[in-house]
Design an enzyme around this catalytic site. Structure first.
Site, PDB file in Angstrom:
ATOM      1  N   GLU A 136      33.708 -42.872 -45.699  1.00 27.08           N
ATOM      2  CA  GLU A 136      33.276 -41.552 -45.112  1.00 27.08           C
ATOM      3  C   GLU A 136      33.820 -41.273 -43.625  1.00 27.08           C
ATOM      4  OE1 GLU A 136      28.700 -41.717 -44.542  1.00 27.08           O
ATOM      5  OE2 GLU A 136      28.990 -40.592 -42.580  1.00 27.08           O
ATOM      6  N   GLU A 189      29.654 -35.596 -35.337  1.00 31.21           N
ATOM      7  CA  GLU A 189      28.267 -35.552 -35.592  1.00 31.21           C
ATOM      8  C   GLU A 189      27.666 -35.561 -34.280  1.00 31.21           C
ATOM      9  OE1 GLU A 189      27.041 -38.512 -38.047  1.00 31.21           O
ATOM     10  OE2 GLU A 189      28.132 -40.125 -36.958  1.00 31.21           O
TER      11      GLU A 189
END
Length: 383
Positions: free
Chosen positions: A269, A274
């Protein structure tokens, strides 16, 4: 006796003539077969040229300068190719790959010969325009400028709406994702992903918030990703621009198990961007993976301060190759990750855009929350 002898002589003559006819026929058939295999010049030469990486956005190729040429002709036993003014290159199969080295877009002539076994030949000249660049990520392979109002382009985006964790999403998230226009739509040149406070039930599971999670319909290895976006401002929102390995086989993802089914974290990932729900002045880039040799989970990353992520657009980007993965905000480095063969970042990944509510990085959602938006001006992927 004389009459009988004469009859026998005639019979022998007839037999000899019959044998000669058979020999003549056999010889004729033999010559005919040989001629069809080796005699005469080739005919019907067809030449096909493919520019490597060419697509609608890059009609002259992906910047590698490579072309792949295929030639076929009747009665041909070998082929020859000439690129630019170089010497002939021979091929028994009629296929040849060549790399042009001059930077930029240039026109070239490719000459192809087809030869028969007897040495006779025909040829054909094909003109091509080829793009060559030394820039690492020169070819645009996926893009959405969000110019057309309405639903996101269904040829480019897939809604992931099936909760993978017993009716919920991972990380203790509080929302359901939907494909409704209330949660995602294009207007005035941008994509809006909207998180709403509302009770919503999916397959018997009821949540207090809704949002949208979009998978890009492109699996790619290495490249530069650019997303120009404005982030939500309210507490409890967890926006993300990120990738998963295409072999994750996460429930409801676009690719299913097409690339495998190793699951997370072995799929890898990459969190390009974010943001937590409690600090809207920090941008995070993070990496999660399982070691391909030991299967041990690892994670690392970094962060950078940014005070106006909710009021201004910024470009969140990643440059990814076999040696490293670098993340940026407006071309300012956030984190450099060292890639290696034992890490799952040398195979296909796909891009994800979403807002989660609450959960591990969203935190507490205030009672006053009603809605907030992740607004995206464009998405571009280069290779």
């Amino acid at each position: 006796m004389k009459k009988k002898n004469k009859t026998r002589i005639l019979q022998k003559v007839k037999m000899n003539l019959f044998n000669i006819s058979l020999l003549t026929l056999v010889f004729a058939l033999s010559c005919s077969s040989s001629d069809s295999e080796t005699g005469g010049a080739p005919t019907d030469l067809v030449v096909d040229v493919m520019l490597v990486g060419a697509n609608d956005a890059n009609p002259n190729g992906n910047g590698s300068g490579k072309v792949q040429v295929t030639a076929t002709a009747k009665n041909a036993t070998k082929y020859a190719f000439r690129f630019e003014s170089a010497d002939q290159l021979e091929s028994q199969t009629g296929t040849m790959e060549y790399t042009f080295t001059k930077d930029g877009i240039h026109s070239y002539n490719i000459v192809v010969w087809a030869y028969s076994a007897s040495g006779e030949f025909i040829n054909q000249t094909v003109a091509v325009e080829v793009y060559r660049s030394d820039e690492e990520f020169a070819a645009l392979v996926f893009s959405d400028e969000f110019d057309d109002d309405g639903a996101p382009d269904a040829e480019k985006w897939h809604y992931q709406i099936i909760p993978p964790n017993n009716g919920s999403w991972h990380n203790n998230e509080l929302q359901h994702y939907t494909a409704r226009p209330e949660n995602s739509f294009v207007s005035d040149g941008t994509l809006k992903i909207k998180a709403l406070k509302e009770e919503y039930t999916y397959n018997g599971s009821t949540k207090s918030y809704t949002s949208a999670r979009l998978n890009a319909k492109l699996a790619f290895t290495y490249g530069r990703v650019e997303v120009r976006a404005k982030l939500p401002s309210q507490a409890g929102t967890w926006p993300a621009i990120w990738t998963l390995g295409a072999d994750s086989n996460e429930t409801g993802n676009y690719f299913g198990d097409q690339y495998g089914s190793v699951g997370w974290p072995l799929c890898g990932e990459i969190d390009i961007m974010e943001q937590t729900g409690w600090d809207k002045n920090i941008i995070i880039s993070h990496f999660h993976w399982g070691d391909l040799n030991t299967q041990v989970y690892n994670d690392e990353g970094g962060e950078v301060p940014i005070s106006d992520a909710s009021s201004e657009f910024h470009v969140y980007s990643m440059e990814w190759n076999s040696g490293s993965i670098k993340t940026y905000v407006d071309d300012n480095l956030v984190y450099e990750f060292t890639n290696a063969p034992n890490k799952p970042f040398n195979k296909e990944h796909y891009l994800i855009l979403n807002i989660a509510m609450g959960g591990n990085l969203g935190g507490d959602v205030p009672d006053s929350f009603s809605e907030d938006t992740l607004e995206i001006d464009y998405v571009r992927i280069y290779q």
